[in-house]
Design an enzyme around this catalytic site. Structure first.
Site, mmCIF file in Angstrom:
data_model
loop_
_atom_site.group_PDB
_atom_site.id
_atom_site.type_symbol
_atom_site.label_atom_id
_atom_site.label_comp_id
_atom_site.label_asym_id
_atom_site.label_seq_id
_atom_site.Cartn_x
_atom_site.Cartn_y
_atom_site.Cartn_z
ATOM 1 N N HIS A 148 41.555 -32.330 -30.078
ATOM 2 C CA HIS A 148 42.728 -33.010 -29.613
ATOM 3 C C HIS A 148 42.473 -34.474 -30.037
ATOM 4 O O HIS A 148 43.317 -35.479 -29.577
ATOM 5 C CB HIS A 148 43.199 -32.770 -28.313
ATOM 6 N N HIS A 166 44.191 -18.998 -32.522
ATOM 7 C CA HIS A 166 45.434 -19.543 -32.920
ATOM 8 C C HIS A 166 45.326 -20.565 -34.062
ATOM 9 O O HIS A 166 44.440 -20.875 -34.287
ATOM 10 C CB HIS A 166 46.020 -20.313 -31.609
ATOM 11 N N GLU A 182 49.679 -21.741 -29.458
ATOM 12 C CA GLU A 182 48.715 -21.778 -28.341
ATOM 13 C C GLU A 182 48.975 -23.158 -27.613
ATOM 14 O O GLU A 182 48.943 -23.265 -26.467
ATOM 15 C CB GLU A 182 47.370 -21.712 -28.768
ATOM 16 N N GLU A 183 48.956 -24.347 -28.331
ATOM 17 C CA GLU A 183 49.043 -25.554 -27.763
ATOM 18 C C GLU A 183 50.066 -25.991 -27.207
ATOM 19 O O GLU A 183 50.086 -26.997 -26.239
ATOM 20 C CB GLU A 183 48.651 -26.696 -28.944
ATOM 21 N N ASP A 224 40.288 -27.073 -33.758
ATOM 22 C CA ASP A 224 40.944 -26.152 -32.693
ATOM 23 C C ASP A 224 42.389 -25.860 -33.154
ATOM 24 O O ASP A 224 42.961 -26.500 -33.166
ATOM 25 C CB ASP A 224 40.980 -27.417 -31.484
HETATM 26 ZN ZN LIG Z 1 42.742 -24.402 -29.070
#
Ligand SMILES: [Zn+2]
Length: 352
Positions: free
Chosen positions: A322, A65, A211-212, A179
């Site tokens: 995150h 992603h 995605e998040e 991420d």
């Molecule tokens: Zn991710």
């Protein structure tokens, strides 16, 4: 491109969920030399396609992603402060006291800071509890609402806490968005390694949006690609750090690529899992398991597409995801990148 430069470019690119244009264009430029065709869809997925010479070939989807968690401006106060809402899963404890970059409608970046009341004026109670996101504000140096609008900042503009990519040691690097830009970098290196080789499968590198905020891009991507097999590549929850017992560390840095057995979105089919283990063993790549059942991934959406799709997950271990300071080891990244190339070569024949 050197891995470190690739990670730097990808992590520093702007790409908050739903506002991925800049990172998508960067990836388009990087992947185009290594594939037969590149295309996008209506909502912002990017597909880079390598066709097999075999007209009856089956299709392998590699997913990463492109979005990162961020925020969106939701209100401008009369005195020029901005209120904001999260896009993706933020921990309110770590949000105040950072610099942010706001992307305006024209694409200009406006810098601001997430203000925080000095401890001197807080009550004992206020000092103990984290401030909810709804009470936080951004200061861009404006005095009136008109100052804000005259700089092009409007309700609905996305923003992110921006920490530039930085090496900590020769092997350890930190940046805001591993991420899942680490996964994007794995896909790009895999595309480069496979260039010029013929495979018995079509390979679709799917760089997906959103995605998040709920595996959104992967769902529409898998519907279009109709893969026979899929591998999602993630930057995932490294938690080997003081205060976390070993059995609660989903993955650890320095232990190679992480293979998922089950997370909250998928239980990997045993046939796929066993083949992934034996391909790593044969290639001599040390791996770890991502402990069940933390987090969810695009594989969750992909495997439930149409009549069901065989899917697996490989992750680059990253600490502090995150947050704006995700941290990974280049040696883990390199092993993950090599492993995903091995999977492209051997997994389809093993499971299809
Ligand atoms: Zn991710």
């Amino acid at each position: 491109m050197q891995t470190i430069d690739l990670l730097r470019k990808l992590s520093d690119a702007f790409g908050v969920s739903g506002f991925e244009d800049a990172v998508r264009e960067l990836i388009r430029d990087l992947v185009t030399p290594f594939v037969d065709e590149v295309k996008t869809d209506a909502l912002g997925n990017l597909f880079a396609i390598r066709r097999s010479g075999n007209p009856n070939a089956q299709t392998l989807m590699l997913d990463a992603h492109i979005d990162e968690i961020g925020f969106i401006v939701k209100w401008v106060e009369e005195d020029g402060f901005l209120r904001f809402a999260p896009l993706g899963g933020w921990d309110p404890r770590i949000v105040p006291g950072h610099r942010v970059e706001i992307q305006t409608r024209s694409g200009r970046i406006q810098t601001g800071v997430i203000g925080t009341a000095p401890p001197h004026i807080l009550s004992d109670e206020e000092r103990k509890a984290p401030l909810p996101l709804g009470k936080m504000f951004i200061d861009i140096g404006a005095t009136y609402r008109e100052d804000v609008t005259s700089r092009g900042v409007r309700i609905g503009d996305p923003l992110t806490i921006h920490y530039p990519f930085m090496p900590l040691t020769d092997d350890c690097v930190t940046g805001k968005a591993f991420d899942d830009r680490a996964g994007c970098a794995v896909l790009l290196e895999t595309a480069e390694r496979l260039a010029g080789q013929d495979q018995d499968v079509n390979v679709v590198f799917a760089f997906v949006f959103g995605e998040e905020v709920g595996l959104r891009g992967a769902r529409t991507a898998a519907f279009q690609i109709e893969p026979d097999l899929a591998i999602a590549v993630e930057g995932t929850i490294g938690a080997d750090m003081p205060g976390v017992p070993e059995h609660s560390q989903p993955v650890r840095l320095g232990h190679g690529p992480a293979i998922s057995v089950a997370d909250r979105s998928i239980i990997v089919t045993r046939k796929v899992l066993h083949a992934m283990e034996s391909i790593a063993d044969t290639a001599g790549i040390a791996y770890q398991y991502k402990l069940p059942t933390y987090g969810g991934t695009d594989a969750g959406a992909i495997h439930l597409t149409r009549c069901g799709v065989l899917a697996g997950i490989v992750s680059v271990p990253c600490r502090y995801i995150h947050s704006p300071i995700s941290t990974l080891r280049l040696s883990d990244f390199e092993a993950t990148s090599r492993y995903v190339t091995e999977l492209v070569k051997h997994l389809p024949r093993a499971v299809l």
